[in-house]
Write a protein that holds these residues in place. Structure first.
Motif, PDB file in Angstrom:
ATOM      1  N   MET A   1       0.784  -1.239  -0.037  1.00  0.00           N
ATOM      2  CA  MET A   1      -0.055   0.095  -0.024  1.00  0.00           C
ATOM      3  C   MET A   1       1.068   1.266  -0.108  1.00  0.00           C
ATOM      4  O   MET A   1       1.909   1.171   0.813  1.00  0.00           O
ATOM      5  CB  MET A   1      -0.938  -0.048   1.401  1.00  0.00           C
ATOM      6  N   GLN A   2       0.472   2.312  -0.666  1.00  0.00           N
ATOM      7  CA  GLN A   2       1.165   3.399  -1.027  1.00  0.00           C
ATOM      8  C   GLN A   2       0.652   4.412   0.096  1.00  0.00           C
ATOM      9  O   GLN A   2      -0.528   4.801  -0.030  1.00  0.00           O
ATOM     10  CB  GLN A   2       1.348   4.120  -2.217  1.00  0.00           C
ATOM     11  N   VAL A   3       1.601   4.990   1.000  1.00  0.00           N
ATOM     12  CA  VAL A   3       1.095   5.992   1.744  1.00  0.00           C
ATOM     13  C   VAL A   3       1.701   7.270   1.672  1.00  0.00           C
ATOM     14  O   VAL A   3       3.015   7.511   1.481  1.00  0.00           O
ATOM     15  CB  VAL A   3       1.415   5.425   3.585  1.00  0.00           C
ATOM     16  N   LYS A   4       0.838   8.578   1.513  1.00  0.00           N
ATOM     17  CA  LYS A   4       1.615   9.812   1.501  1.00  0.00           C
ATOM     18  C   LYS A   4       1.532  10.485   2.756  1.00  0.00           C
ATOM     19  O   LYS A   4       0.739  10.345   3.681  1.00  0.00           O
ATOM     20  CB  LYS A   4       0.463  10.586   0.491  1.00  0.00           C
ATOM     21  N   VAL A   5       2.757  11.143   3.181  1.00  0.00           N
ATOM     22  CA  VAL A   5       2.811  11.740   4.326  1.00  0.00           C
ATOM     23  C   VAL A   5       3.418  12.913   3.953  1.00  0.00           C
ATOM     24  O   VAL A   5       3.732  13.255   2.932  1.00  0.00           O
ATOM     25  CB  VAL A   5       4.265  10.861   5.122  1.00  0.00           C
ATOM     26  N   VAL A  20       4.148   0.549   2.049  1.00  0.00           N
ATOM     27  CA  VAL A  20       3.951   0.120   3.299  1.00  0.00           C
ATOM     28  C   VAL A  20       3.173  -1.465   3.132  1.00  0.00           C
ATOM     29  O   VAL A  20       2.058  -1.262   2.355  1.00  0.00           O
ATOM     30  CB  VAL A  20       3.032   0.791   4.496  1.00  0.00           C
ATOM     31  N   LEU A  21       3.866  -2.613   3.725  1.00  0.00           N
ATOM     32  CA  LEU A  21       3.333  -3.687   3.588  1.00  0.00           C
ATOM     33  C   LEU A  21       2.608  -4.208   5.177  1.00  0.00           C
ATOM     34  O   LEU A  21       3.492  -4.832   5.788  1.00  0.00           O
ATOM     35  CB  LEU A  21       4.183  -5.099   2.973  1.00  0.00           C
ATOM     36  N   PRO A  22       1.639  -3.739   5.218  1.00  0.00           N
ATOM     37  CA  PRO A  22       0.939  -3.945   6.672  1.00  0.00           C
ATOM     38  C   PRO A  22       0.877  -5.464   6.836  1.00  0.00           C
ATOM     39  O   PRO A  22       0.591  -6.228   6.008  1.00  0.00           O
ATOM     40  CB  PRO A  22      -0.369  -3.102   6.726  1.00  0.00           C
ATOM     41  N   ASP A  23       0.567  -5.955   8.295  1.00  0.00           N
ATOM     42  CA  ASP A  23       0.199  -7.368   8.658  1.00  0.00           C
ATOM     43  C   ASP A  23      -1.140  -7.544   8.861  1.00  0.00           C
ATOM     44  O   ASP A  23      -1.605  -8.451   9.285  1.00  0.00           O
ATOM     45  CB  ASP A  23       1.338  -7.605   9.991  1.00  0.00           C
ATOM     46  N   GLY A  24      -1.978  -6.668   8.246  1.00  0.00           N
ATOM     47  CA  GLY A  24      -3.498  -6.608   8.653  1.00  0.00           C
ATOM     48  C   GLY A  24      -4.104  -5.711   7.820  1.00  0.00           C
ATOM     49  O   GLY A  24      -3.530  -5.100   6.780  1.00  0.00           O
ATOM     50  N   ASP A  25      -5.133  -5.482   7.955  1.00  0.00           N
ATOM     51  CA  ASP A  25      -6.115  -4.438   6.883  1.00  0.00           C
ATOM     52  C   ASP A  25      -6.639  -3.445   7.445  1.00  0.00           C
ATOM     53  O   ASP A  25      -7.747  -3.006   6.842  1.00  0.00           O
ATOM     54  CB  ASP A  25      -6.926  -5.485   5.997  1.00  0.00           C
ATOM     55  N   ARG A  26      -6.286  -2.919   8.497  1.00  0.00           N
ATOM     56  CA  ARG A  26      -7.010  -1.896   9.432  1.00  0.00           C
ATOM     57  C   ARG A  26      -5.705  -0.588   9.315  1.00  0.00           C
ATOM     58  O   ARG A  26      -4.866  -0.959   9.119  1.00  0.00           O
ATOM     59  CB  ARG A  26      -7.045  -2.195  10.678  1.00  0.00           C
ATOM     60  N   VAL A  27      -6.318   0.434   9.412  1.00  0.00           N
ATOM     61  CA  VAL A  27      -5.352   1.700   9.446  1.00  0.00           C
ATOM     62  C   VAL A  27      -4.266   1.413  10.706  1.00  0.00           C
ATOM     63  O   VAL A  27      -3.057   1.711  10.397  1.00  0.00           O
ATOM     64  CB  VAL A  27      -6.345   3.105   9.750  1.00  0.00           C
ATOM     65  N   ASP A  29      -3.036  -1.246  11.495  1.00  0.00           N
ATOM     66  CA  ASP A  29      -2.033  -2.108  11.050  1.00  0.00           C
ATOM     67  C   ASP A  29      -0.915  -1.385  10.154  1.00  0.00           C
ATOM     68  O   ASP A  29       0.228  -1.676  10.188  1.00  0.00           O
ATOM     69  CB  ASP A  29      -2.673  -3.357  10.126  1.00  0.00           C
ATOM     70  N   VAL A  30      -1.237  -0.482   9.300  1.00  0.00           N
ATOM     71  CA  VAL A  30      -0.572   0.302   8.390  1.00  0.00           C
ATOM     72  C   VAL A  30       0.204   1.123   9.346  1.00  0.00           C
ATOM     73  O   VAL A  30       1.524   1.225   8.878  1.00  0.00           O
ATOM     74  CB  VAL A  30      -1.406   1.178   7.175  1.00  0.00           C
ATOM     75  N   ILE A  74     -11.066  -0.330   7.790  1.00  0.00           N
ATOM     76  CA  ILE A  74     -10.517  -1.360   7.082  1.00  0.00           C
ATOM     77  C   ILE A  74     -10.094  -0.598   5.684  1.00  0.00           C
ATOM     78  O   ILE A  74     -10.548   0.312   5.280  1.00  0.00           O
ATOM     79  CB  ILE A  74     -11.474  -2.314   6.507  1.00  0.00           C
ATOM     80  N   VAL A  75      -8.786  -0.940   5.293  1.00  0.00           N
ATOM     81  CA  VAL A  75      -8.035  -0.380   4.071  1.00  0.00           C
ATOM     82  C   VAL A  75      -7.581  -1.446   2.837  1.00  0.00           C
ATOM     83  O   VAL A  75      -7.547  -2.628   3.492  1.00  0.00           O
ATOM     84  CB  VAL A  75      -6.931   0.617   4.318  1.00  0.00           C
ATOM     85  N   LYS A  76      -7.692  -1.173   1.978  1.00  0.00           N
ATOM     86  CA  LYS A  76      -7.296  -1.819   0.640  1.00  0.00           C
ATOM     87  C   LYS A  76      -6.170  -1.374   0.073  1.00  0.00           C
ATOM     88  O   LYS A  76      -5.874  -0.104   0.442  1.00  0.00           O
ATOM     89  CB  LYS A  76      -8.418  -2.126  -0.534  1.00  0.00           C
ATOM     90  N   GLY A  77      -5.311  -2.243  -0.368  1.00  0.00           N
ATOM     91  CA  GLY A  77      -4.062  -1.875  -1.238  1.00  0.00           C
ATOM     92  C   GLY A  77      -4.240  -0.838  -2.274  1.00  0.00           C
ATOM     93  O   GLY A  77      -3.330  -0.054  -2.676  1.00  0.00           O
TER      94      GLY A  77
END
Length: 90
Positions: A1-5, A20-27, A29-30, A74-77
């Motif tokens: 997942m791409q995260v803009k900071v 970022v490659l989170p270990d789950g699908d929640r904010v 986790d990211v 919940i977030v998706k890639g």
């Protein structure tokens, strides 16, 4: 997942967009994975109770997570994930 900071988080993360490659699908986790990748970021965005600091904002597809499930959202890639630290100025 791409995260803009934004703002000072760019300096901590070394750029505007990070992968970022989170270990789950929640904010949460990211953000946890980001803290693993960039330990300095934790004190910038979280309180000691592991809640977002006041004026730290997370937007998923342009919508603030406070209008959804907050850190449990919940977030998706393919989602647009943006993280804004507190910003001061005039």
């Amino acid at each position: 997942m791409q995260v803009k900071v934004f703002a000072n988080l760019r300096d901590i993360c070394g750029g505007v967009t990070i992968e970022v490659l989170p270990d789950g699908d929640r904010v949460m986790d990211v953000l946890d994975k980001m803290c693993e990748m960039f330990p300095e970021i934790q004190e910038e965005i979280f309180t000691e109770e592991k809640k977002l600091k006041p004026f730290v904002h997370v937007y998923i597809n342009g919508r603030n997570i406070v209008h959804d499930q907050e850190l449990e959202t919940i977030v998706k890639g393919s989602d647009q994930f943006a993280l804004f630290p507190p910003v001061a100025g005039g």
